[in-house]
Design a protein around this motif. Structure first.
Motif, short mmCIF file in Angstrom:
data_model
loop_
_atom_site.label_atom_id
_atom_site.label_comp_id
_atom_site.label_asym_id
_atom_site.label_seq_id
_atom_site.Cartn_x
_atom_site.Cartn_y
_atom_site.Cartn_z
N ARG A 91 0.83 -1.21 0.00
CA ARG A 91 0.00 0.00 0.00
C ARG A 91 0.87 1.27 0.00
NH1 ARG A 91 -4.71 -0.69 4.49
NH2 ARG A 91 -5.40 -2.79 3.96
N GLU A 92 2.18 1.07 -0.07
CA GLU A 92 3.16 2.17 -0.09
C GLU A 92 3.01 3.08 1.11
OE1 GLU A 92 2.88 3.81 -4.05
OE2 GLU A 92 4.22 2.23 -4.81
N LEU A 93 2.92 2.43 2.29
CA LEU A 93 2.82 3.20 3.54
C LEU A 93 4.14 3.18 4.31
CD1 LEU A 93 -0.75 1.98 4.55
CD2 LEU A 93 -0.12 4.31 3.89
N VAL A 94 4.64 1.97 4.55
CA VAL A 94 5.88 1.83 5.31
C VAL A 94 6.56 0.52 4.94
CG1 VAL A 94 4.68 0.81 7.31
CG2 VAL A 94 6.88 1.95 7.65
N MET A 95 7.89 0.52 5.05
CA MET A 95 8.68 -0.67 4.70
C MET A 95 9.60 -0.96 5.88
SD MET A 95 10.33 -0.83 0.96
CE MET A 95 11.97 -0.23 1.29
N PHE A 96 9.66 -2.23 6.31
CA PHE A 96 10.59 -2.61 7.38
C PHE A 96 11.43 -3.76 6.84
CE2 PHE A 96 10.96 -4.73 11.84
CZ PHE A 96 12.26 -4.29 11.93
N ARG A 97 12.67 -3.47 6.53
CA ARG A 97 13.52 -4.44 5.86
C ARG A 97 14.98 -4.23 6.26
NH1 ARG A 97 12.36 -4.36 -0.41
NH2 ARG A 97 10.66 -5.87 -0.29
N ASN A 98 15.68 -5.30 6.47
CA ASN A 98 17.12 -5.25 6.82
C ASN A 98 17.41 -4.27 7.96
OD1 ASN A 98 17.49 -6.98 4.61
ND2 ASN A 98 17.75 -5.23 3.22
N GLY A 99 16.59 -4.34 8.99
CA GLY A 99 16.84 -3.50 10.17
C GLY A 99 16.58 -2.02 9.99
N THR A 100 15.86 -1.66 8.93
CA THR A 100 15.55 -0.24 8.73
C THR A 100 14.06 -0.07 8.45
OG1 THR A 100 17.75 0.10 7.78
CG2 THR A 100 16.12 1.83 7.37
N VAL A 101 13.46 0.92 9.10
CA VAL A 101 12.06 1.26 8.83
C VAL A 101 12.07 2.50 7.94
CG1 VAL A 101 9.89 2.07 9.84
CG2 VAL A 101 11.24 0.31 11.02
N ILE A 102 11.39 2.41 6.80
CA ILE A 102 11.30 3.57 5.90
C ILE A 102 9.83 3.90 5.69
CG2 ILE A 102 11.90 4.50 3.61
CD1 ILE A 102 14.08 2.30 3.46
N PHE A 103 9.45 5.12 6.05
CA PHE A 103 8.08 5.56 5.80
C PHE A 103 7.97 5.99 4.34
CE2 PHE A 103 8.37 6.30 10.45
CZ PHE A 103 7.36 5.44 10.83
N LEU A 104 7.04 5.38 3.62
CA LEU A 104 6.84 5.75 2.21
C LEU A 104 5.80 6.87 2.14
CD1 LEU A 104 6.72 2.05 0.99
CD2 LEU A 104 8.68 3.60 0.93
N ASN A 105 4.86 6.83 3.07
CA ASN A 105 3.85 7.88 3.15
C ASN A 105 3.42 8.00 4.61
OD1 ASN A 105 1.72 9.65 2.93
ND2 ASN A 105 0.97 8.76 1.00
N ARG A 106 4.22 8.74 5.37
CA ARG A 106 4.01 8.80 6.81
C ARG A 106 2.66 9.44 7.17
NH1 ARG A 106 4.61 11.71 11.12
NH2 ARG A 106 5.17 10.73 13.09
N SER A 107 2.32 10.52 6.49
CA SER A 107 1.08 11.23 6.87
C SER A 107 -0.15 10.37 6.61
CB SER A 107 0.98 12.59 6.16
OG SER A 107 1.06 12.41 4.78
N LYS A 108 -0.11 9.59 5.52
CA LYS A 108 -1.24 8.70 5.24
C LYS A 108 -1.32 7.58 6.30
CE LYS A 108 -3.20 6.18 1.30
NZ LYS A 108 -2.81 5.59 0.00
N LEU A 109 -0.15 7.14 6.75
CA LEU A 109 -0.10 6.09 7.78
C LEU A 109 -0.64 6.61 9.11
CD1 LEU A 109 0.96 3.14 7.96
CD2 LEU A 109 3.07 4.06 8.92
N VAL A 110 -0.27 7.85 9.44
CA VAL A 110 -0.75 8.50 10.66
C VAL A 110 -2.28 8.58 10.62
CG1 VAL A 110 -0.88 10.73 11.87
CG2 VAL A 110 1.35 9.82 11.17
N GLU A 111 -2.79 8.96 9.47
CA GLU A 111 -4.23 9.09 9.30
C GLU A 111 -4.92 7.72 9.43
OE1 GLU A 111 -7.16 10.57 5.82
OE2 GLU A 111 -5.11 11.36 5.73
N ALA A 112 -4.34 6.72 8.78
CA ALA A 112 -4.95 5.39 8.78
C ALA A 112 -5.01 4.77 10.18
CB ALA A 112 -4.17 4.47 7.84
N THR A 113 -4.01 5.06 11.03
CA THR A 113 -3.97 4.42 12.35
C THR A 113 -4.51 5.32 13.45
OG1 THR A 113 -1.76 5.31 12.67
CG2 THR A 113 -1.89 3.06 11.86
N GLY A 114 -4.72 6.61 13.14
CA GLY A 114 -5.12 7.55 14.19
C GLY A 114 -4.00 7.79 15.18
#
Lengths: 237, 237
Positions: free
Chosen positions: B206-229
């Motif tokens: 969904r191009e929100l966040v990626m957690f791979r090889n010990g790194t978290v990368i937000f692809l769309n942080r504001s959308k993720l914030v909205e989705a989770t409240g």
């Protein structure tokens, strides 16, 4: 003389033997006693620089709300407990505190708290231990919600409150007064009221514990402790 | 100069501007720096009068064990956090603290703490606010386990740690290093590793966040914030 039998003083005395001058300081730190009607919010989530209170009579609960309107009950407070002590140290309160019954509370005068910490470090340390206990209780609730099934969770809750009521001298003949309605209790346990009813019936039929008309009666407390693995050390001084 | 860039000092400076004498006191309160190997227990549940530590480098986690051997992870600690500060105020530690990675920690000299509270009430108040924050974080974890579904819970966790890493200056380009293994993360979230894998794939697709090889990368942080409240006010000073 009044202070001697106060639930809050009784709770603190588990940590230190209060000297007469410390008892006076404790009273000076509190505002006048205020009555709050059942159902009223005392502190609300998001409140800026909220106050902290001592609950002298009655029961309250703390909760957090979700964007969809649902809420999670975090803890239930009984006489002698703080309301919002940790929240008062945050910029905005992270929790809402609601009166479960009519309450008698006093506001803690936080403006004088730095001065108080300096002049009465022994008393400040005892209060800090109360805050540490609050955190231990919430961690245990996290274990209940995360790992215990509905029956274990219910039994654990009734045992925990038995211990907490005992520490303020309100547990006798294997029973204590518990003014929590079934919908609130179900909510605190994260189960439906129907499910809670079934669980309470099962606990009664197995002759372990009975919760009826605002009173919890342990029919076989030691068997209940064994069945749930209840270990009261997180509640100990 | 060393102290200025220390994660712990950085965290405290969110609460107060540390004066040079306060920085010296903070250092005097700590024992020598000690290395702990990944996987080692630093404090164990039931430990009598356990010590408190400051975590300077590495990640740790706190958990509680159940009689059947299961465990519930309570929180995860990052540089600048305390390990067992509240437990050290209880007669017996209510939690176990384990090194997730190799750690660098210092022991807090609690024997001198009363004296310290008296001589540096401003600093003591800042530390108290750290303890209040720890409680707010655990309450939020209770909400996650109690009310959020697996996807919301995972996203909320990744956002929370983004904020916490940001407060010690370790969040940049919408990403942070996160050395948590998937089994531990699944355990902290109360889901299976297989389920976590599915959730992480969905969040990536969904191009929100990626957690791979010990790194978290937000692809769309504001959308993720909205989705989770996600509301970071419980993490704010």
């Amino acid at each position: 003389m009044q202070a001697i039998i106060d639930a809050f003083v009784r709770k603190l005395e588990a940590f230190i033997d209060l000297r007469p001058d410390e008892l006076r300081v404790l009273q000076a730190l509190q505002g006048p006693s205020v009555q709050i009607a059942a159902g009223k919010e005392i502190i609300h989530e998001g409140q800026h620089r909220s106050s902290a209170y001592i609950l002298h009579e009655g029961w309250a609960y703390s909760c957090k709300r979700l964007p969809d309107g649902e809420r999670q009950i975090i803890d239930i407070q009984i006489p002698g407990d703080f309301l919002g002590l940790h929240s008062s140290m945050l910029r905005m309160s992270d929790q809402t505190f609601v009166a479960l019954t009519n309450l008698q509370i006093t506001k803690i005068n936080m403006d004088r708290s730095l001065e108080f910490v300096q002049s009465h470090p022994r008393l400040a340390a005892a209060l800090l231990r109360c805050v540490a206990h609050d955190e231990a209780i919430i961690a245990e609730h996290l274990v209940s919600i995360g790992k215990r099934d509905a029956l274990e969770r219910t039994a654990h809750f009734l045992l925990e409150f038995g211990s907490r009521m005992g520490s303020i001298g309100r547990f006798s003949n294997d029973s204590y007064e518990c003014p929590i309605s079934q919908p609130i209790l179900a909510d605190a346990l994260g189960i439906t009221t129907t499910h809670l009813n079934r669980i309470l019936r099962r606990l009664r039929e197995r002759e372990l514990v009975m919760f009826r008309n605002g009173t919890v009666i342990f029919l076989n407390r030691s068997k209940l402790v064994e069945a749930t693995g209840f270990d009261r050390s997180y509640l100990e001084e």
